[in-house]
Scaffold this motif. Structure first.
Motif, PDB file in Angstrom:
ATOM      1  N   PHE A   1      41.017  22.789  44.731  1.00 18.28           N
ATOM      2  CA  PHE A   1      42.006  21.997  44.011  1.00 18.28           C
ATOM      3  C   PHE A   1      42.830  21.203  45.009  1.00 18.28           C
ATOM      4  CE2 PHE A   1      46.381  21.605  42.387  1.00 18.28           C
ATOM      5  CZ  PHE A   1      46.144  20.902  41.215  1.00 18.28           C
ATOM      6  N   ALA A   2      43.046  19.941  44.705  1.00 14.80           N
ATOM      7  CA  ALA A   2      43.939  19.101  45.507  1.00 14.80           C
ATOM      8  C   ALA A   2      45.015  18.576  44.571  1.00 14.80           C
ATOM      9  CB  ALA A   2      43.169  17.946  46.134  1.00 14.80           C
TER      10      ALA A   2
ATOM     11  N   ALA B   1      53.706  31.299  47.734  1.00 17.45           N
ATOM     12  CA  ALA B   1      53.191  32.671  47.831  1.00 17.45           C
ATOM     13  C   ALA B   1      52.020  32.744  48.813  1.00 17.45           C
ATOM     14  CB  ALA B   1      52.770  33.185  46.458  1.00 17.45           C
ATOM     15  N   VAL B   2      51.105  31.780  48.733  1.00 16.91           N
ATOM     16  CA  VAL B   2      49.961  31.752  49.649  1.00 16.91           C
ATOM     17  C   VAL B   2      50.454  31.624  51.088  1.00 16.91           C
ATOM     18  CG1 VAL B   2      47.957  30.390  50.377  1.00 16.91           C
ATOM     19  CG2 VAL B   2      48.299  30.911  47.946  1.00 16.91           C
TER      20      VAL B   2
ATOM     21  N   VAL C   1      44.363  28.701  40.615  1.00 17.67           N
ATOM     22  CA  VAL C   1      44.676  30.009  41.201  1.00 17.67           C
ATOM     23  C   VAL C   1      44.827  29.905  42.711  1.00 17.67           C
ATOM     24  CG1 VAL C   1      43.485  31.315  39.388  1.00 17.67           C
ATOM     25  CG2 VAL C   1      42.259  30.715  41.485  1.00 17.67           C
ATOM     26  N   GLY C   2      45.630  30.819  43.226  1.00 20.26           N
ATOM     27  CA  GLY C   2      45.699  31.068  44.659  1.00 20.26           C
ATOM     28  C   GLY C   2      45.119  32.443  44.890  1.00 20.26           C
ATOM     29  N   VAL C   3      44.231  32.570  45.886  1.00 20.27           N
ATOM     30  CA  VAL C   3      43.627  33.860  46.251  1.00 20.27           C
ATOM     31  C   VAL C   3      43.756  34.041  47.765  1.00 20.27           C
ATOM     32  CG1 VAL C   3      42.057  34.212  44.315  1.00 20.27           C
ATOM     33  CG2 VAL C   3      41.331  32.800  46.211  1.00 20.27           C
ATOM     34  N   PRO C   4      44.984  34.219  48.238  1.00 22.36           N
ATOM     35  CA  PRO C   4      45.190  34.315  49.685  1.00 22.36           C
ATOM     36  C   PRO C   4      44.639  35.594  50.298  1.00 22.36           C
ATOM     37  CG  PRO C   4      47.219  34.756  48.518  1.00 22.36           C
ATOM     38  CD  PRO C   4      46.220  34.310  47.493  1.00 22.36           C
ATOM     39  N   ALA C   5      44.537  36.645  49.518  1.00 22.74           N
ATOM     40  CA  ALA C   5      44.054  37.926  50.027  1.00 22.74           C
ATOM     41  C   ALA C   5      43.241  38.619  48.944  1.00 22.74           C
ATOM     42  CB  ALA C   5      45.227  38.803  50.462  1.00 22.74           C
TER      43      ALA C   5
ATOM     44  N   ARG D   1      43.515  29.845  52.075  1.00 18.57           N
ATOM     45  CA  ARG D   1      44.770  29.097  51.875  1.00 18.57           C
ATOM     46  C   ARG D   1      44.618  28.071  50.755  1.00 18.57           C
ATOM     47  NH1 ARG D   1      48.559  29.265  56.062  1.00 18.57           N
ATOM     48  NH2 ARG D   1      47.809  30.274  57.954  1.00 18.57           N
ATOM     49  N   LYS D   2      43.385  27.760  50.383  1.00 18.97           N
ATOM     50  CA  LYS D   2      43.111  26.720  49.382  1.00 18.97           C
ATOM     51  C   LYS D   2      43.378  27.236  47.975  1.00 18.97           C
ATOM     52  CE  LYS D   2      39.360  24.911  52.174  1.00 18.97           C
ATOM     53  NZ  LYS D   2      37.911  24.826  52.299  1.00 18.97           N
ATOM     54  N   LEU D   3      43.893  26.337  47.133  1.00 16.22           N
ATOM     55  CA  LEU D   3      43.998  26.647  45.716  1.00 16.22           C
ATOM     56  C   LEU D   3      42.673  26.263  45.071  1.00 16.22           C
ATOM     57  CD1 LEU D   3      47.568  25.362  44.787  1.00 16.22           C
ATOM     58  CD2 LEU D   3      46.871  27.569  45.758  1.00 16.22           C
ATOM     59  N   LEU D   4      42.337  26.958  43.988  1.00 16.60           N
ATOM     60  CA  LEU D   4      41.098  26.696  43.264  1.00 16.60           C
ATOM     61  C   LEU D   4      41.434  26.288  41.836  1.00 16.60           C
ATOM     62  CD1 LEU D   4      39.073  29.842  44.404  1.00 16.60           C
ATOM     63  CD2 LEU D   4      39.110  27.572  45.458  1.00 16.60           C
TER      64      LEU D   4
END
Length: 182
Positions: A170-171, A142-143, A117-121, A157-160
């Protein structure tokens, strides 16, 4: 209208911890904390240490009540879009859904590989699978766009990635291909 409490993700860097008027925050991961919001609408005001004293509510009960309220509201979750990436909506605080265990157990079966997931906001959650290069690229774009445009409640900015029921950073190098799993 009855006031309810829900957990809300917030960046830890924005708040002082030594002030009774600062929000009650529990560490979550990667510089993010869990605060507790009055609502509806949610996310506009977080419970402070002074509020907790005034309500005579132990911190453990605050967590338990907020988690219960979140579970009770999961019917309001919206899933939008098409693979390779989906977007979740939830009362303007979609990032809170990272705390909803039952939601992710159901979504795990609908993506290729592990959930990413991306959770930028606070109000944005984008979901894909670790075996979906187009989905991962879409989430990263999107992020980046959300951070470039700015948002009142930027988070990360990090993906999880969700592994064994736990969120962790996540890398791309961690992305496991189906062949590598054998």
């Amino acid at each position: 209208m009855q006031l309810a409490l829900l957990p809300v993700l917030a960046p830890l860097r924005e708040f002082r911890r030594d002030d009774v008027h600062s929000p009650v925050l529990d560490e979550f991961m990667g510089g993010l904390g869990v605060g507790y919001s009055y609502g509806p609408p949610f996310g506009q005001r977080l419970v402070t240490w002074a509020d907790l004293q005034r309500m005579e509510l132990p911190r453990r009960m605050l967590r338990r009540q907020a988690a219960h309220n979140l579970d009770a509201r999961l019917g309001a979750v919206g899933v939008h879009g098409q693979p390779p990436a989906l977007m979740l909506t939830f009362e303007g605080i979609a990032s809170t859904l990272l705390l909803a265990e039952s939601l992710w157990a159901g979504l795990e079966r609908s993506v290729p590989g592990e959930l990413v997931v991306g959770v930028p906001a606070r109000d944005v959650v984008i979901v894909t699978g670790s075996h979906s290069p187009p989905g991962l690229a879409k989430i990263r774009r999107a992020v980046d766009r959300i951070f470039f445009a700015g948002d009142r409640h930027l988070l990360s900015r990090k993906l999880l990635v969700r592994r064994r029921g736990i969120w962790e950073p996540f890398a791309a190098a961690q992305a496991r291909t189906p062949e590598a799993a054998f």
